[in-house]
Design an enzyme around this catalytic site. Structure first.
Site, PDB file in Angstrom:
ATOM      1  N   GLU A 129      39.653  19.548  39.873  1.00 21.19           N
ATOM      2  CA  GLU A 129      39.132  20.516  38.659  1.00 21.19           C
ATOM      3  C   GLU A 129      38.279  20.014  37.799  1.00 21.19           C
ATOM      4  O   GLU A 129      37.233  20.411  37.350  1.00 21.19           O
ATOM      5  CB  GLU A 129      40.439  20.961  37.856  1.00 21.19           C
ATOM      6  CG  GLU A 129      41.201  21.725  38.759  1.00 21.19           C
ATOM      7  CD  GLU A 129      42.785  21.863  38.036  1.00 21.19           C
ATOM      8  OE1 GLU A 129      43.578  22.586  38.862  1.00 21.19           O
ATOM      9  OE2 GLU A 129      43.325  21.344  37.156  1.00 21.19           O
ATOM     10  N   TYR A 173      41.464  28.907  40.167  1.00 25.70           N
ATOM     11  CA  TYR A 173      42.918  29.106  40.634  1.00 25.70           C
ATOM     12  C   TYR A 173      43.149  29.758  42.254  1.00 25.70           C
ATOM     13  O   TYR A 173      44.042  30.252  42.586  1.00 25.70           O
ATOM     14  CB  TYR A 173      43.482  30.395  39.784  1.00 25.70           C
ATOM     15  CG  TYR A 173      43.721  30.086  38.421  1.00 25.70           C
ATOM     16  CD1 TYR A 173      44.864  29.037  38.080  1.00 25.70           C
ATOM     17  CD2 TYR A 173      43.376  30.714  37.417  1.00 25.70           C
ATOM     18  CE1 TYR A 173      45.192  28.823  37.045  1.00 25.70           C
ATOM     19  CE2 TYR A 173      43.738  30.490  36.067  1.00 25.70           C
ATOM     20  CZ  TYR A 173      44.689  29.565  36.068  1.00 25.70           C
ATOM     21  OH  TYR A 173      44.907  29.220  34.677  1.00 25.70           O
ATOM     22  N   HIS A 201      45.768  25.405  30.285  1.00 28.73           N
ATOM     23  CA  HIS A 201      45.966  24.925  31.618  1.00 28.73           C
ATOM     24  C   HIS A 201      45.958  23.405  31.668  1.00 28.73           C
ATOM     25  O   HIS A 201      45.143  22.820  30.791  1.00 28.73           O
ATOM     26  CB  HIS A 201      44.631  25.342  32.572  1.00 28.73           C
ATOM     27  CG  HIS A 201      44.891  24.643  33.736  1.00 28.73           C
ATOM     28  ND1 HIS A 201      45.233  25.353  34.904  1.00 28.73           N
ATOM     29  CD2 HIS A 201      43.788  23.613  34.287  1.00 28.73           C
ATOM     30  CE1 HIS A 201      45.002  24.328  36.026  1.00 28.73           C
ATOM     31  NE2 HIS A 201      44.270  23.608  35.411  1.00 28.73           N
ATOM     32  N   LYS A 248      42.885  28.329  27.500  1.00 25.82           N
ATOM     33  CA  LYS A 248      42.405  29.620  27.596  1.00 25.82           C
ATOM     34  C   LYS A 248      41.975  30.908  26.649  1.00 25.82           C
ATOM     35  O   LYS A 248      42.166  30.520  25.601  1.00 25.82           O
ATOM     36  CB  LYS A 248      43.412  30.259  28.572  1.00 25.82           C
ATOM     37  CG  LYS A 248      44.048  29.512  29.697  1.00 25.82           C
ATOM     38  CD  LYS A 248      45.285  30.116  30.252  1.00 25.82           C
ATOM     39  CE  LYS A 248      45.975  29.135  31.327  1.00 25.82           C
ATOM     40  NZ  LYS A 248      47.130  29.606  32.061  1.00 25.82           N
ATOM     41  N   ASN A 260      49.717  32.020  28.288  1.00 26.44           N
ATOM     42  CA  ASN A 260      50.288  30.820  27.984  1.00 26.44           C
ATOM     43  C   ASN A 260      49.471  29.722  27.354  1.00 26.44           C
ATOM     44  O   ASN A 260      49.679  28.652  27.311  1.00 26.44           O
ATOM     45  CB  ASN A 260      51.070  30.293  29.126  1.00 26.44           C
ATOM     46  CG  ASN A 260      50.462  30.058  30.348  1.00 26.44           C
ATOM     47  OD1 ASN A 260      49.177  30.109  30.365  1.00 26.44           O
ATOM     48  ND2 ASN A 260      51.141  29.614  31.363  1.00 26.44           N
TER      49      ASN A 260
END
Ligand code: IDP
Ligand code: MG
Length: 162
Positions: free
Chosen positions: A137, A60, A126, A20, A123
């Site tokens: 995805e 998402y 992914h 990310k 975080n």
């Protein structure tokens, strides 16, 4: 050993992994890529992209009822994301183990989030959470021609098959 090839590696599969914007900005690309690479997984696609907000919302979509959804999608689309597909036996489930728990304050040391992140909203990485999401995805982020099928010289040493 391509998925579905019927070869000796019956559980060969692919997962979608993305670093990310926080992970990219913090200079953690090589650290994270090397953990998957050294484990023995094979990189089959990689690109640096800035997703649109709409694209982030698609990625998402399962979380659209959650209070953090809007902020999460704003954040994912705020800068470069390193999108990847990794292949290997059991890579979907074990990739999640390498990544660690969603909230880095609960991730074990030794995991990517445990070692490299502090709060759940930042975080850094992914990973697909199952075979169905992996398939969806990968299809969302990559065109089929961007997935590179090749034989790695190391496979016979990683899997011990001919
Ligand atoms: P995962 O990334 O471990 O699969 P998910 O539950 O799918 O976790 O949530 C997707 C992402 O949404 C997380 O990685 C994290 O960035 C963010 N997120 C999850 N829960 C929270 C929360 O309680 N507050 C803020 N962000 C969250
Ligand atoms: Mg998830």
């Amino acid at each position: 050993h391509a998925p579905g090839s019927g070869g000796a590696c019956c559980r060969m599969e692919r997962t979608f992994i993305a670093i990310k914007p926080d992970g990219v900005q913090r200079g953690l690309i090589s650290e994270i890529v090397s953990r998957f690479e050294r484990k023995g997984y094979k990189l089959v696609a990689i690109k640096l992209v800035v997703p649109s907000k709409q694209f982030a919302e698609k990625h998402y979509h399962d979380l659209k009822e959650r209070p953090f959804f809007n902020g999460l999608c704003d954040f994912l689309s705020s800068g470069p994301v390193l999108a990847m597909v990794w292949e290997g036996e059991g890579v979907i489930k074990y990739g999640r183990k390498l990544i660690g728990a969603t909230d880095p304050s609960k991730s074990e040391p030794g995991t990517i989030r445990g070692d490299l992140a502090v709060v759940v909203g930042r975080n850094i990485i992914h990973g697909s959470d199952g075979p169905e999401t992996a398939k969806d995805e990968i299809a969302l982020w990559f065109q089929p021609k961007e997935l590179v099928s090749y034989t790695s010289n190391e496979e016979k040493w990683i899997y011990g098959v001919n």
